[in-house]
Design an enzyme around this catalytic site. Structure first.
Site, PDB file in Angstrom:
ATOM      1  N   HIS A  70     -32.901 -17.702 -12.655  1.00 33.03           N
ATOM      2  CA  HIS A  70     -33.205 -19.039 -13.167  1.00 33.03           C
ATOM      3  C   HIS A  70     -34.414 -19.680 -12.503  1.00 33.03           C
ATOM      4  O   HIS A  70     -34.698 -20.856 -12.750  1.00 33.03           O
ATOM      5  CB  HIS A  70     -31.969 -19.919 -12.986  1.00 33.03           C
ATOM      6  CG  HIS A  70     -31.610 -20.043 -11.531  1.00 33.03           C
ATOM      7  ND1 HIS A  70     -31.145 -18.981 -10.778  1.00 33.03           N
ATOM      8  CD2 HIS A  70     -31.684 -21.090 -10.683  1.00 33.03           C
ATOM      9  CE1 HIS A  70     -30.946 -19.374  -9.536  1.00 33.03           C
ATOM     10  NE2 HIS A  70     -31.262 -20.652  -9.451  1.00 33.03           N
ATOM     11  N   ASP A  71     -35.088 -18.948 -11.625  1.00 33.20           N
ATOM     12  CA  ASP A  71     -36.281 -19.478 -10.957  1.00 33.20           C
ATOM     13  C   ASP A  71     -37.539 -18.718 -11.342  1.00 33.20           C
ATOM     14  O   ASP A  71     -38.635 -19.123 -10.952  1.00 33.20           O
ATOM     15  CB  ASP A  71     -36.134 -19.348  -9.430  1.00 33.20           C
ATOM     16  CG  ASP A  71     -34.976 -20.162  -8.862  1.00 33.20           C
ATOM     17  OD1 ASP A  71     -34.678 -21.236  -9.409  1.00 33.20           O
ATOM     18  OD2 ASP A  71     -34.372 -19.709  -7.877  1.00 33.20           O
ATOM     19  N   ASP A  97     -21.853 -19.975  -7.221  1.00 37.07           N
ATOM     20  CA  ASP A  97     -23.050 -20.258  -6.456  1.00 37.07           C
ATOM     21  C   ASP A  97     -22.637 -21.220  -5.347  1.00 37.07           C
ATOM     22  O   ASP A  97     -22.096 -22.291  -5.631  1.00 37.07           O
ATOM     23  CB  ASP A  97     -24.062 -20.952  -7.380  1.00 37.07           C
ATOM     24  CG  ASP A  97     -25.461 -20.507  -7.117  1.00 37.07           C
ATOM     25  OD1 ASP A  97     -25.861 -20.561  -5.962  1.00 37.07           O
ATOM     26  OD2 ASP A  97     -26.146 -20.122  -8.082  1.00 37.07           O
ATOM     27  N   ASP A 126     -26.938 -19.692  -1.766  1.00 38.72           N
ATOM     28  CA  ASP A 126     -28.256 -20.284  -2.017  1.00 38.72           C
ATOM     29  C   ASP A 126     -29.058 -20.403  -0.711  1.00 38.72           C
ATOM     30  O   ASP A 126     -28.509 -20.799   0.322  1.00 38.72           O
ATOM     31  CB  ASP A 126     -28.026 -21.684  -2.617  1.00 38.72           C
ATOM     32  CG  ASP A 126     -29.289 -22.295  -3.158  1.00 38.72           C
ATOM     33  OD1 ASP A 126     -29.813 -21.766  -4.140  1.00 38.72           O
ATOM     34  OD2 ASP A 126     -29.755 -23.306  -2.580  1.00 38.72           O
ATOM     35  N   GLU A 132     -28.988 -15.124  -1.019  1.00 32.36           N
ATOM     36  CA  GLU A 132     -30.368 -15.351  -1.466  1.00 32.36           C
ATOM     37  C   GLU A 132     -31.214 -15.468  -0.205  1.00 32.36           C
ATOM     38  O   GLU A 132     -31.168 -16.474   0.511  1.00 32.36           O
ATOM     39  CB  GLU A 132     -30.487 -16.624  -2.309  1.00 32.36           C
ATOM     40  CG  GLU A 132     -31.868 -16.710  -2.959  1.00 32.36           C
ATOM     41  CD  GLU A 132     -32.244 -18.102  -3.445  1.00 32.36           C
ATOM     42  OE1 GLU A 132     -33.066 -18.200  -4.351  1.00 32.36           O
ATOM     43  OE2 GLU A 132     -31.734 -19.111  -2.899  1.00 32.36           O
TER      44      GLU A 132
HETATM   45  C1  NOJ Z   1     -32.688 -21.580  -4.753  1.00 32.50           C
HETATM   46  C2  NOJ Z   1     -32.185 -21.731  -6.156  1.00 32.50           C
HETATM   47  O1  NOJ Z   1     -32.204 -20.473  -6.787  1.00 32.50           O
HETATM   48  C3  NOJ Z   1     -33.056 -22.758  -6.826  1.00 32.50           C
HETATM   49  O2  NOJ Z   1     -32.805 -22.845  -8.207  1.00 32.50           O
HETATM   50  C4  NOJ Z   1     -32.825 -24.081  -6.153  1.00 32.50           C
HETATM   51  O3  NOJ Z   1     -33.691 -25.048  -6.716  1.00 32.50           O
HETATM   52  C5  NOJ Z   1     -33.090 -23.992  -4.647  1.00 32.50           C
HETATM   53  N1  NOJ Z   1     -32.503 -22.821  -4.056  1.00 32.50           N
HETATM   54  C6  NOJ Z   1     -32.571 -25.190  -3.907  1.00 32.50           C
HETATM   55  O4  NOJ Z   1     -31.178 -25.182  -3.860  1.00 32.50           O
END
Ligand code: NOJ
Length: 478
Positions: free
Chosen positions: A338-339, A106, A210, A277
């Site tokens: 994970h979100d 990541d 990210d 992302e």
């Molecule tokens: C996206 C990530 O998937 C998330 O978990 C993170 O909190 C934010 N970007 C900030 O880096």
């Protein structure tokens, strides 16, 4: 010269592969401190090889205050001690490669932790050597105490944060303790590209980028235009009553995708890949891959997280992704991360329906991303906002608890701890995640006693065995 597609006709490995996302904190704790670690991951490689996944993406494990559990990096060259050592990282790469697997990292390029030495320096004074590593502006006149413009963060609210000591504002696309780097400063870009090269040289096979869509902001610092959209969605990142034209999907970010690709292409044996992302509709996101397929190799297509799981809706989605990502492009299929809430709830917690979704994900053309635990049907662990360790939970602590399920149903987790509970390996006290004497960093799901790898491994009708069979079929036909 080696042909651009070294495989000459054969599909390139990153298009054929299956990616399994590991949230290192929650996967396996080898040293017994209740926090997952790299040695824990190494200990589970045989399981992952048995399952048949080919590429492992690990969420960040660099040195960090862990205010956003690693997405707030304070040293891009050091491993956070709770996850292990540099030798552990090297051992992981060696052990994965020995099993024919790939490792993806990541990469948080957009921002650092506020505790990164660069920001500590930048914050010290207006003429600090690294002041210009971040985005600083004067506030609006007469007293400068109003933010420089109307730019919002991705979570709503102003993205500007007041720094009392220097009397200026700095910008953060996400949370205030994650200040955005200033990519218009060539030194920043060069330093971050060095980070990228460093890890690729260490043998990392790919990078997950990210919030890549936020890297460049418009140098005009003009206000974002008004829009009626109240909140962003998977297929449209605009919201909070503005179009984020100056802060998201900036043309310079799209151009940077190609620049980054050239850096990654310096490493050819084997070829490495980038997955971004980014948020938006498929057509907008394709731009990140470059007209001549010379940008990011892949982008997450998060519509899959929200599509209605009915035959016609899924069919329409697959048709759209096929239309927008024809060869040589490749779509991605993501049902959780994970979100986001775990996908099993979208199929009424039914393992039979989950098998159907897995069949789609693993047989359609494209790259599937499997979030740890999906293969056994792990559920969200509903944890009250006020108990959340996730910084988002604190930010949304004002939301009354009766409204939380409505957000969840729309695919929004106000407390991301819910989808980050420890991996369920067996039916023991802490589900085999950590020793029984340790205290897991997040509580284990109460259903772990029944839903776990041990319980499903020898049951030929289980969801786990279905994933395994599909992954084997996929390899055979690739
Ligand atoms: C996206 C990530 O998937 C998330 O978990 C993170 O909190 C934010 N970007 C900030 O880096």
């Amino acid at each position: 010269m080696a042909p651009r597609d070294a495989a000459e006709g054969a599909t390139r490995w990153w298009k054929r592969t299956t990616v399994y996302q590991i949230y290192p904190r929650s996967f396996a704790d080898q040293n017994g401190d209740g926090v997952g670690d790299l040695r824990g991951v190494i200990g589970k490689l045989d399981y992952l090889a048995w399952l048949g996944v080919e590429t492992l993406w690990l969420s960040p494990f660099w040195e960090s205050p862990q205010a956003d559990f690693g997405y707030d990096v304070s040293d891009h060259y050091a491993i956070a001690p709770e996850y292990g050592t540099f030798d552990d990282f090297r051992a992981l790469v060696r052990a994965a490669h020995a099993r024919g697997m790939k490792i993806v990292f990541d990469m948080v390029l957009n921002h650092t932790s506020e505790r990164h030495p660069w920001f500590l320096d930048a914050r010290a004074s207006r003429d600090a050597p690294r002041r210009d590593f971040y985005i600083w502006r004067d506030g609006k006149k007469p007293h400068g105490k109003a933010p420089p413009n109307n730019w919002r963060s991705m979570l709503g609210g102003s993205g500007w944060h007041w720094d009392e000591a220097s009397g200026q504002w700095y910008f953060a696309s996400f949370l205030g303790f994650q200040p955005d780097l200033n990519y218009r400063n060539p030194k920043v870009k060069a330093a971050m590209l060095d980070v990228v090269r460093f890890w690729l040289r260490e043998g990392v096979d790919g990078l997950r980028l990210d919030i890549f869509n936020a890297i460049f902001k418009d140098p005009s610092f003009g206000d974002n235009p008004f829009s009626w959209r109240p909140a962003p969605t998977e297929d449209d990142p605009h919201g909070y009553f503005q179009r984020h034209v100056h802060t998201i999907d900036h043309p310079d970010t799209i151009a940077f995708a190609r620049e980054l690709r050239r850096v990654v292409d310096e490493f050819r044996d084997p070829e490495r890949f980038l997955v971004g992302e980014v948020f938006g509709d498929a057509r907008t996101l394709r731009r990140y891959c470059g007209e001549a397929a010379d940008g990011l190799h892949l982008v997450f297509l998060f519509q899959t997280l929200r599509t209605r799981l009915s035959g016609p809706a899924v069919r329409a989605l697959v048709e759209e992704l096929e239309r927008e990502f024809p060869e040589p492009f490749s779509p991605t299929y993501v049902f959780g991360n994970h979100d986001r809430p775990r996908f099993i709830h979208r199929v009424d917690e039914s393992p039979e329906k989950a098998k159907l979704l897995a069949t789609l994900q693993l047989t359609v053309r494209g790259v599937p991303f499997i979030y740890y635990g999906e293969e056994i049907g792990m559920e969200n662990h509903s944890i009250p906002l006020h108990e959340g360790l996730d910084p988002i939970a604190a930010r949304f602590g004002w939301v009354p608890s009766f409204l939380v399920p409505a957000f969840r149903a729309r695919g929004i987790l106000l407390n991301r701890d819910e989808c980050r509970a420890p991996m369920q390996w067996d039916g023991s006290r802490h589900a085999g995640f950590c020793p029984e004497t340790a205290r897991p960093w997040l509580p284990v799901h109460p259903r772990a006693r029944g839903t776990n790898v041990g319980a499903q491994r020898d049951d030929p009708r289980s969801l786990l065995r279905c994933y395994r069979a599909l992954l084997a079929l996929r390899r055979e036909l690739a």
